[in-house]
Design a protein around this motif. Structure first.
Motif, PDB file in Angstrom:
ATOM      1  N   VAL A  86       0.874  -1.359  -0.137  1.00 33.67           N
ATOM      2  CA  VAL A  86      -0.068   0.013   0.009  1.00 33.67           C
ATOM      3  C   VAL A  86       1.055   1.136  -0.011  1.00 33.67           C
ATOM      4  O   VAL A  86       1.686   1.267   0.890  1.00 33.67           O
ATOM      5  CB  VAL A  86      -1.127  -0.253   1.266  1.00 33.67           C
ATOM      6  CG1 VAL A  86      -1.670   1.350   1.280  1.00 33.67           C
ATOM      7  CG2 VAL A  86      -1.833  -1.319   1.114  1.00 33.67           C
ATOM      8  N   ASN A  87       0.689   2.108  -1.023  1.00 31.20           N
ATOM      9  CA  ASN A  87       1.547   3.246  -1.141  1.00 31.20           C
ATOM     10  C   ASN A  87       3.126   2.867  -0.911  1.00 31.20           C
ATOM     11  O   ASN A  87       3.659   3.680  -0.329  1.00 31.20           O
ATOM     12  CB  ASN A  87       1.272   4.277  -0.115  1.00 31.20           C
ATOM     13  CG  ASN A  87      -0.064   4.985  -0.779  1.00 31.20           C
ATOM     14  OD1 ASN A  87      -0.476   4.910  -1.757  1.00 31.20           O
ATOM     15  ND2 ASN A  87      -0.808   5.378   0.295  1.00 31.20           N
ATOM     16  N   GLY A  88       3.651   2.090  -1.383  1.00 27.88           N
ATOM     17  CA  GLY A  88       5.211   1.281  -1.539  1.00 27.88           C
ATOM     18  C   GLY A  88       5.330   0.631  -0.262  1.00 27.88           C
ATOM     19  O   GLY A  88       6.644   0.545  -0.163  1.00 27.88           O
TER      20      GLY A  88
END
Length: 143
Positions: A86-88
């Motif tokens: 999630v988001n990297g």
């Protein structure tokens, strides 16, 4: 809890526009810029950052208010967790499904341990639209 009028006090746009925009964002897979374009087709010029602020401000309140009206789940739960990005950043996704395959609830966590599992089960079991489970099927996670 604030009344509907107090919730939108001092906002530039009508409450119906704000609610519609936030609802569309949360319900459908639309970006903020998609919503800007949709609102411009209706004669409204709204910045994508404004819509983002509305989602952050009114999203949790909408979630609280609609939970009372969700259809009840059945009494057979299945839980699992998986590791997703999630988001990297890698996170653990805990989720609970009923026997019909409908998602009951989910939670993202940094850790896969007993405290995270307890938080998730507390969240699932206290939700007003969930029945008390007759059976909960879990995987072999020791937590």
């Amino acid at each position: 809890m604030e009344t509907g009028l107090d919730l939108f006090k001092w906002k530039q746009y009508e409450s119906e526009v704000i609610l519609l925009t936030v609802r569309w964002y949360l319900k459908y897979s639309l970006s903020y810029r998609d919503l800007v374009e949709m609102m411009e087709e209706r004669g409204l010029h709204i910045a994508h950052t404004t819509i983002m602020r509305w989602v952050h401000q009114f999203g949790p309140e909408l979630d609280k208010r609609i939970r009372l009206y969700l259809k009840p789940t059945n009494d057979s739960f299945r839980t699992d967790e998986t590791y997703i990005k999630v988001n990297g950043q890698w996170k653990y996704l805990y989720r609970a499904l009923d026997s019909n395959g409908n998602t009951i609830d989910f939670m993202l966590s940094e850790n896969r341990d007993a405290p995270a599992a307890k938080r998730f089960f507390k969240k699932v079991l206290i939700s007003p639209h969930n029945q008390s489970p007759r059976v909960i099927t879990v995987d072999k996670n020791p937590a």
